[in-house]
Design an enzyme around this catalytic site. Sequence first.
Site, short mmCIF file in Angstrom:
data_model
loop_
_atom_site.label_atom_id
_atom_site.label_comp_id
_atom_site.label_asym_id
_atom_site.label_seq_id
_atom_site.Cartn_x
_atom_site.Cartn_y
_atom_site.Cartn_z
N ARG A 112 24.29 84.43 31.22
CA ARG A 112 25.58 84.53 30.53
C ARG A 112 25.63 83.54 29.37
NH1 ARG A 112 30.37 83.88 34.70
NH2 ARG A 112 31.59 84.15 32.79
N CYS A 165 33.28 76.56 31.50
CA CYS A 165 32.69 77.62 32.32
C CYS A 165 33.28 78.94 31.86
CB CYS A 165 32.94 77.37 33.81
SG CYS A 165 34.70 77.33 34.27
#
Length: 282
Positions: free
Chosen positions: A179, A238
């Site tokens: 990611r 995050c």
Amino acid sequence: MAYDTHFVSTEWLADHLGAPNLVIVDGSWHMPATGRSGRAEYLERHIPGAVFFDLDAISDTSSPLPHMLPSETLFRAAMEALGIGRTMKIVVYDTAGLFSAPRVWWTLKVFGAVDVQILDGGFPKWLEEGRPVEAGEPGIYPASFPAKLDRDRVASLADVAKTIATGSAQILDARAAERFRGEVPEPRAGLRSGHIPGARNLPVSEVVKNGRLADADTLRAAVAAAGIDPKQPVITSCGSGVTAAILWLALDTLGTPPKALYDGSWTEWGGSDQPIATGPAD
């Protein structure tokens, strides 16, 4: 590692169930794609006397971003409705072992909780040891939580943009490597793939092992491998501000707490017109 200041053991908690001035908090939260409900699972079974801290409900619900920090007024009302006092001993756990509990721990601390710790091993360890559970809602006792948000510990999009322009802090991203590199679509629709320019990557899988925080040597090695100097300012990030708190916890146990946590994280940055980078960290 200062486990005595960040964690309590299942043995300790079992010995202190029902103790005055102790409140146990189930802070379980699951990614939307899992289809799981932390509250529903809490109502089915939880540690005796535990109250449920709903990360999505105890948030700024006027924001389009998920579980952003609420106002001081809302937070105070929510904590007092749960019987959580600012000066009580607070023990937080989650059903994954160590996933969302650090976000609840961090949230309580930035709003002024005096004594908050995490249950080492969480609910899985508690169940594995055959310890008692109960269902339904517990009795709630009056408590006072005059909330005061430590705004210096919370980074906004503008703060992060200024940071990458000035190099005044290191940005540490907890998302999975693929990611971070932009190799897979984001789980939330409408977000670009990639990372904040200049950010470094430390996936939470490197610091959490079998539902528990890794030992100090492993944490130090992982932080160094990510290219982070923990003695210099760090902003953790995050996907939506949950696992960023795990990196905060990891650095804090090493005696080098971060400067701030980026509350909006990639959900905000990736959905904005701010620049992004792909591939490995610069």
